[in-house]
Design a protein around this motif. Structure first.
Motif, PDB file in Angstrom:
ATOM      1  N   TYR A 171      71.307 -52.421 136.002  1.00 20.75           N
ATOM      2  CA  TYR A 171      72.072 -53.628 136.672  1.00 20.75           C
ATOM      3  C   TYR A 171      71.061 -54.850 136.800  1.00 20.75           C
ATOM      4  N   LEU A 172      69.652 -54.431 136.828  1.00 21.19           N
ATOM      5  CA  LEU A 172      68.501 -55.272 137.132  1.00 21.19           C
ATOM      6  C   LEU A 172      67.708 -55.308 135.609  1.00 21.19           C
ATOM      7  N   ASP A 173      68.261 -54.840 134.715  1.00 19.27           N
ATOM      8  CA  ASP A 173      67.519 -54.899 133.435  1.00 19.27           C
ATOM      9  C   ASP A 173      66.184 -54.404 133.517  1.00 19.27           C
ATOM     10  N   ILE A 174      65.837 -53.560 134.090  1.00 18.72           N
ATOM     11  CA  ILE A 174      64.550 -52.929 134.204  1.00 18.72           C
ATOM     12  C   ILE A 174      64.474 -51.906 132.958  1.00 18.72           C
ATOM     13  N   ASP A 175      63.374 -52.125 132.261  1.00 14.45           N
ATOM     14  CA  ASP A 175      62.951 -51.348 130.949  1.00 14.45           C
ATOM     15  C   ASP A 175      62.456 -49.937 131.292  1.00 14.45           C
ATOM     16  N   ARG A 176      63.303 -49.008 131.195  1.00 17.85           N
ATOM     17  CA  ARG A 176      62.662 -47.570 131.428  1.00 17.85           C
ATOM     18  C   ARG A 176      62.025 -47.262 130.220  1.00 17.85           C
ATOM     19  N   GLY A 177      61.686 -47.940 129.298  1.00 16.67           N
ATOM     20  CA  GLY A 177      61.052 -47.132 128.004  1.00 16.67           C
ATOM     21  C   GLY A 177      59.514 -47.395 128.348  1.00 16.67           C
ATOM     22  N   VAL A 179      58.334 -46.818 131.535  1.00 14.65           N
ATOM     23  CA  VAL A 179      58.045 -45.791 132.680  1.00 14.65           C
ATOM     24  C   VAL A 179      57.351 -44.625 131.904  1.00 14.65           C
ATOM     25  N   PRO A 180      56.183 -43.874 132.154  1.00 13.69           N
ATOM     26  CA  PRO A 180      55.983 -42.746 131.531  1.00 13.69           C
ATOM     27  C   PRO A 180      56.794 -41.584 131.826  1.00 13.69           C
ATOM     28  N   GLY A 181      57.009 -40.689 131.140  1.00 14.88           N
ATOM     29  CA  GLY A 181      58.115 -39.644 131.173  1.00 14.88           C
ATOM     30  C   GLY A 181      59.235 -39.742 131.514  1.00 14.88           C
ATOM     31  N   VAL A 182      59.897 -40.862 131.367  1.00 21.60           N
ATOM     32  CA  VAL A 182      61.376 -41.375 131.443  1.00 21.60           C
ATOM     33  C   VAL A 182      62.242 -40.964 130.242  1.00 21.60           C
ATOM     34  N   THR A 183      63.350 -40.117 130.224  1.00 19.09           N
ATOM     35  CA  THR A 183      63.948 -40.279 128.962  1.00 19.09           C
ATOM     36  C   THR A 183      64.934 -41.247 128.977  1.00 19.09           C
ATOM     37  N   MET A 184      64.909 -41.797 127.965  1.00 21.67           N
ATOM     38  CA  MET A 184      66.026 -43.228 127.754  1.00 21.67           C
ATOM     39  C   MET A 184      67.306 -42.806 127.936  1.00 21.67           C
ATOM     40  N   TYR A 185      67.882 -43.630 128.621  1.00 23.70           N
ATOM     41  CA  TYR A 185      69.453 -43.557 128.811  1.00 23.70           C
ATOM     42  C   TYR A 185      69.991 -44.795 129.114  1.00 23.70           C
ATOM     43  N   ASN A 186      71.267 -45.049 128.697  1.00 22.37           N
ATOM     44  CA  ASN A 186      71.708 -46.354 128.652  1.00 22.37           C
ATOM     45  C   ASN A 186      73.076 -46.066 129.497  1.00 22.37           C
TER      46      ASN A 186
END
Length: 444
Positions: A171-177, A179-186
């Motif tokens: 919702y807030l367009d925060i780029d998870r890419g 964030v260390p250790g975060v699996t990308m998911y849309n």
């Protein structure tokens, strides 16, 4: 679909939308009542606590003779099974839906409706969801107890990660890419999978609701994470349940340290978003947009109303003459716990009001079960499009001295524990509230 069927669905939607149940929400595109979106907020004191779980509900021409088709769309893009009866592919197994063989009398009848379906789904989100697995009643061994605890643990983690954090990040367009250790998911894939067949544009009717509720429940999320950090090391793998099979599992690792950092970023982003409305509002004033003049008019009318009201004393001002930022100063009523208090409250209003509802923040610290330590007020206006209704709801939430117990409205956990505790704890609550009231004049 017959007119009678459409009228029945429309009435049911309206009843839920007007109702006081803070854990259910429904919406549809314009007049297409056959395709409904529903949101269930996870029940308190369960591993689903304050998670945002979305479903599609499709009514046939035979409704209410036949039950609608219900599909879960908060599924981590079809990768996560949140319950033995809620599959990663979206299937919801319930006897009243005809998707599960139940006892006699549990099948669908035309006396039931959308609300009863949603309540039945919500009942699956229990303290021990393992018990929904067939054969649970025979599970008595220590091995089975260990499985139950392990299942609850990973559902709690994934409810926070998927239904709350990743939803809000999208919702807030925060780029998870980043964030260390975060699996990308849309998360948008979940919403698209549940979109109406005739609509390609993702339908997100609960975006603002989830943002507001996140602010309410932020302290609960943080407390849950802190408690789980004591039990689960980052990187520990989830345990596989006996009933989980290929394509219908909940795999992953505990990453609570990362979740805590991400949830704090979301909180700050939401506050930044509300602050930005002030600038956007001034631009709306400059362009002479109707929302600006509408809010200016409402402000003037509300101010006149309270000048004539001897029972409640408030000062209402526009911050820097901006109709999108209101300052409410409430003076505590005599002979109440708020007597002598002076409370400064800032109300940020979006140029998209009333589709986006105001954010209310207490600038004056106060120890109150409806006001979080961060100053976020939990309130619910009866008329969402009327600022007078919002002001009334704000005052009512603060002044109510004998509220009914509802854990979905308790945003200061320490205050709530004392308020609904033993008599000595209630006395402690009153003392701490009074102390904060007495100190309030220093912040006015």
């Amino acid at each position: 679909m017959s007119n009678q069927s459409i009228l029945r669905i429309t009435r049911e939607l309206s009843e839920i939308q007007r109702g006081s149940d803070l854990s259910l929400a429904v919406a549809c595109r314009d007049i297409d009542v056959r395709h409904v979106r529903a949101l269930i907020i996870g029940p308190p004191d369960t591993p689903y606590e304050f998670g945002f779980f979305e479903f599609t509900v499709k009514f046939t021409r035979d409704y209410p003779t036949k039950a609608p088709a219900v599909t879960a769309i908060t599924t981590n893009s079809g990768r996560t099974r949140f319950n033995p009866n809620i599959y990663s592919g979206g299937r919801v197994c319930l006897s009243i839906l005809g998707t599960w063989r139940g006892e006699r009398g549990e099948e669908w009848s035309s006396a039931q409706g959308l609300e009863s379906i949603l309540i039945s789904i919500q009942s699956l989100m229990s303290q021990n969801p393992y018990e929904n697995e067939p054969g649970f009643e025979d599970a008595k061994s220590e091995y089975d107890k260990k499985n139950q605890d392990a299942y609850v643990a990973k559902i709690r983690h994934e409810s926070l990660r998927i239904s709350v954090i990743e939803r809000l990040e999208d919702y807030l367009d925060i780029d998870r890419g980043k964030v260390p250790g975060v699996t990308m998911y849309n998360a948008e894939e979940d919403y698209k999978s549940g979109a109406d067949d005739a609509a390609d544009i993702p339908f997100e009717p609960f975006k603002d609701l989830c943002k507001r509720r996140f602010l309410w429940y932020y302290e609960s999320y943080i407390q849950s994470i802190d408690e789980e950090l004591k039990k689960h090391k980052d990187g520990d793998r989830f345990e596989k349940m006996p009933f989980e099979g290929p394509g219908n599992t909940m795999e992953g690792t505990f990453q609570y340290s990362s979740l805590k950092s991400r949830i704090q970023v979301i909180f700050n982003k939401l506050n930044d978003e509300a602050s930005l409305w002030a600038t956007e509002g001034l631009e709306a004033v400059r362009k002479e947009m109707s929302i600006a003049s509408n809010l200016q008019r409402q402000f003037e009318q509300i101010g006149e109303k309270y000048k004539k009201n001897d029972a409640i004393t408030i000062d209402l001002d526009l911050v820097e003459k901006n109709p999108f930022v209101w300052q409410l100063v409430l003076f505590g009523r005599p002979m109440t716990n708020l007597d002598g208090g002076v409370f400064r409250i800032i109300i940020n209003i979006s140029p998209k009001f009333p589709d986006v509802l105001p954010r209310v923040r207490f600038e004056t610290p106060i120890f109150h079960h409806r006001i979080s330590p961060k100053g976020v007020l939990c309130y619910d206006a009866r008329r969402k499009d009327d600022m007078r209704s919002h002001i009334e709801a704000i005052i009512e939430a603060i002044e109510e001295e004998s509220p009914a117990y509802d854990p979905r409205t308790l945003v200061n956990l320490e205050a709530a524990k004392l308020f609904w505790g033993a008599p000595d704890e209630r006395k402690m609550y009153n003392r701490r509230l009074r102390r904060s009231v007495q100190d309030s004049s220093e912040f006015s």
